[in-house]
Enzyme design. Structure first.
Site, short mmCIF file in Angstrom:
data_model
loop_
_atom_site.label_atom_id
_atom_site.label_comp_id
_atom_site.label_asym_id
_atom_site.label_seq_id
_atom_site.Cartn_x
_atom_site.Cartn_y
_atom_site.Cartn_z
N GLY A 84 -12.01 14.03 15.72
CA GLY A 84 -11.09 14.67 15.06
C GLY A 84 -11.70 15.99 14.07
O GLY A 84 -12.65 16.42 14.23
N SER A 85 -11.06 16.05 12.90
CA SER A 85 -11.42 17.30 11.99
C SER A 85 -12.77 17.10 11.65
O SER A 85 -13.29 18.49 11.07
CB SER A 85 -10.32 17.28 10.90
OG SER A 85 -8.77 17.64 11.42
#
Length: 555
Positions: free
Chosen positions: A287-288
Site C-alpha cells: 500500500g501507501s
C-alpha cells in the site's frame, strides 16, 4: 612278544577312539545342548561402541546475551525383558516416571520382544536420579542435551526449535544446523548383557562441540519491540503483526518481533500460526508506504521537477475503467503534499506522465521481488509484475503500493536506501564485523529530498502525528491496505503499516510495523501502526544513546 605288542597297540587305538568320541561328544554338547548358555555368556561380555554426545553451539544476541543454549539432561531407557514382573516395583517405577501403572504395563508389553525401549527422554539429572535410586533391574540412563531458550516467546520464530535429538527443525536452528551441531565422539567399551559398563577400553574419537552463532539482534530492543507489538495486537483484537528494526548504517536486523507467538520451552497447546516468522516468510501488498520509493524513482528521471504541483481534484479518477480515489478532494498538492496526504490521485497522475516503467525498475533495484539473502528457511521473494503490455491502471497501482507483494524485511531493507544517501543495505540476521558498502540505487540528492518529505509527513497535525518521538525528528509514511482472499479484496479487513526512519539528521534505525486485520473503528496505519513505531523507536534511540535532534526541544 608279538601278542603283547598287539594288545598294547589295540589298547592305544581304543584310547584314541574313546578320546575322539569324547571330543565329538563335547562338540555336540557345546553346539547343541549348551548353546543357549554359551550364547548368553558371550552376550554377557561384549565389546560395544558408545556414542559420546556433542554439545550444540550457543546462539547469542549481538552483546553476547544467550538466546539458545544446550543443557545436560538424562534419558532413561529399559530392557523390557529384564524389568521385574512384580507389581509393587512396577508401581514404584511408574510413579517415579510420572506415569500410570496401566500405561507403563502397556508399554512394556508392546516392547516385550525387544531389548530396548525409552522410559522418559530429556529428564533433569535430579529427576532421573530419583528413578535410578530405586535400583529397579533393567532400567538404565543415557546422557543427552536439551535446548533451552531464555527469551521464550520473544524470539521464538527467529530462532526456531530443535527436536528431541537436538537437531534444528525451524528458523535459524535449522538454517545453521551444520554449524551449530557438534560432531559426536565414540568410545569402545565392555558392557554386560544388562548394558552396564564393565570397562572403558578406548577413546576412538573425541566429541567436538558445535560452533556458536552471534546474531545481529539486540535482546533489549527485541524485548521492547515484542512487548509493544503484543500490546497493540491485543488492544485492537488483531490477527497478528510484525515489527522489524534495522540498523540504517549496516543493514543488521536489531529486532524482529512476531505475533502470535509461542513458548519454545513448552510447546503444549501450540498455535500453528505462532510458528511462522511472518516478517520474513509472509508477503502482502504494502500500500501507501511504497509512495516515497515510487516518488524517488520519478524524481530521479528528471522529468518530475521538485516544485511540481498536481491538481488532484475532484478526488477521484477513472483509469482503464477502474476508479481510483483519495479519502477526499485535496485539490492542488506539492510533491510533499502528495506524500503527506497519501494521495493516490497525485501519484497516479505523476507516474502516467512518464514513458518508461521507472517505478518497477527501482523496486527491483531495491531488492523487492528477490530473495533477501538471509538464509532463513522459507524466506519469501515477493513479486513484481513483469513489464509485458502493462496497462495504465497497473502503472498507477504500482505507484501507490498495489499490484506487488513484499515482506516486512524486504520493506525495511528498501528504505535503508532513503536513510543511507541512496545506498541500499542487504539485511543481515548475523552480527557483522564491518559495515557493508551497500548498493547505490537512488541518487544521493534524491534520497535526501525524499527523506525531507517524509520528515514533513510526521508533523503535528498530520495523519502520521502519532509516530512522533519526543526529542527526535522522524521521517515516515503510513499505509492502510485492504486484505485479499480467493474472491478478491475484502470489504472490512485491512493491514495497517508504518515505515519510519530516525533520527532524520543522522539516520540510525529503519523500522517497519505491520498490524494484521485490526478490528474496531481504528484501522488506519496512522492510528494503529504509527503509535507502535513511536514507542519502539523512542525507546531504541535512547537505549542506543542517539543524541536528540528535534528542532524544538519541547516538542
Amino acid at each position: 612278544m608279538a601278542p603283547l605288542g598287539g594288545v598294547r597297540y589295540g589298547l592305544i587305538l581304543l584310547l584314541v577312539v574313546i578320546g575322539l568320541g569324547l571330543l565329538a561328544g563335547r562338540i555336540v554338547i557345546l553346539h547343541v545342548v549348551d548353546r543357549p548358555f554359551l550364547q548368553g555368556q558371550g552376550d554377557a561380555r561384549t565389546l560395544r561402541t558408545d556414542t559420546i554426545p556433542a554439545h550444540r553451539g550457543m546462539i547469542t544476541d549481538r552483546n553476547g546475551e544467550p538466546l539458545a543454549i544446550s543443557t545436560p539432561v538424562v534419558t532413561l531407557w529399559a530392557n523390557p525383558q529384564d524389568l521385574p514382573a512384580d507389581d509393587i516395583q512396577r508401581l514404584m517405577l511408574a510413579r517415579a516416571l510420572g506415569m500410570e501403572l496401566d500405561a507403563l504395563n502397556e508399554r512394556i508389553g508392546r516392547y516385550s520382544e525387544r531389548e530396548f525401549m525409552y522410559l522418559r527422554r530429556q529428564m533433569t539429572p535430579e529427576a532421573a536420579q530419583r528413578v535410578l535410586g530405586l535400583r529397579i533391574p533393567g532400567v538404565y540412563a543415557q546422557d543427552e542435551y536439551k535446548r533451552y531458550y531464555p527469551a521464550g516467546e520473544v524470539t521464538a520464530q527467529l530462532l526456531g526449535v530443535t527436536n528431541v535429538d537436538d537437531a534444528g527443525q525451524e528458523g535459524l536452528e535449522l538454517a545453521y544446523q551444520p554449524h551449530l551441531a557438534g560432531t559426536p565422539g565414540q568410545r569402545r567399551v565392555l558392557k554386560d548383557r544388562r548394558g552396564r559398563l564393565v570397562r572403558d577400553l578406548q577413546l576412538l574419537r573425541e566429541a567436538r562441540p558445535g560452533g556458536d552463532l552471534t546474531l545481529s539482534i539486540d535482546q533489549r530492543l527485541q524485548y521492547m519491540a515484542y512487548r509493544e507489538l503484543k500490546a497493540v495486537v491485543a488492544e485492537h483484537e488483531a490477527d497478528g503483526g510484525v515489527v522489524v528494526m534495522m540498523d540504517a548504517r549496516t543493514g543488521e536486523v536489531l529486532a524482529m518481533a512476531n505475533q502470535p507467538s509461542y513458548n519454545p520451552n513448552n510447546r503444549a497447546g501450540l498455535d500453528p500460526r505462532g510458528l511462522r516468522n511472518q516478517a520474513i516468510v509472509d508477503v502482502y501488498e504494502p500500500g501507501s508506504v511504497m509512495k516515497p520509493l515510487a516518488m524517488a524513482a520519478m524524481l530521479q528521471t528528471g522529468d518530475v521537477p521538485l516544485d511540481t504541483v498536481v491538481d488532484t481534484s475532484p478526488g477521484w479518477m477513472v483509469i482503464d475503467r477502474f476508479t481510483i480515489k483519495d479519502i477526499r478532494n485535496y485539490g492542488k498538492l506539492t510533491l510533499s503534499g502528495i506524500l503527506e496526504k497519501s494521495s493516490n490521485i497525485g501519484m497516479s497522475k505523476l507516474v502516467l506522465r512518464l514513458e518508461d516503467p521507472v517505478v518497477p525498475a527501482i523496486y527491483r533495484a531495491l531488492g523487492l521481488g528477490q530473495s533477501p539473502g538471509t538464509g532463513f528457511p522459507g524466506e519469501a521473494t515477493g513479486s513484481i509484475p513483469a513489464p509485458v503490455r502493462w496497462s495504465s491502471s497497473q502503472w498507477a497501482a504500482l505507484s501507490y503500493g498495489y499490484g506487488l507483494s513484499v515482506s516486512a524485511l524486504q520493506l525495511a531493507s528498501a528504505f535503508t536506501a532513503i536513510a543511507n544517501d541512496g545506498r541500499r543495505l542487504p539485511p543481515s540476521l548475523l552480527k557483522l564485523g564491518q559495515s557493508p558498502a551497500g548498493e547505490p540505487v537512488i541518487d544521493p540528492g534524491v534520497a535526501r529530498q525524499i527523506l525531507g518529505m517524509m520528515d514533513q509527513v510526521v508533523e503535528p497535525g498530520t495523519g502520521a502525528r502519532q509516530a512522533l518521538v519526543p526529542g527526535y525528528r522522524v521521517a515516515g509514511k503510513t499505509g492502510t491496505v485492504r486484505k485479499t482472499d480467493a474472491g478478491g479484496y475484502q470489504e472490512k479487513a485491512y493491514r495497517s503499516l508504518f515505515v519510519g526512519i530516525a533520527p532524520v539528521s543522522d539516520p540510525r534505525i529503519v523500522t517497519v510495523v505491520m498490524i494484521d486485520h485490526p478490528r474496531g473503528e481504528e484501522y488506519y496505519g496512522g492510528a494503529v501502526a504509527a503509535p507502535v513505531f513511536s514507542r519502539v523507536a523512542g525507546n531504541a534511540l535512547r537505549l542506543l544513546d542517539v543524541p536528540p535532534d528535534a528542532r524544538d526541544p519541547e516538542s
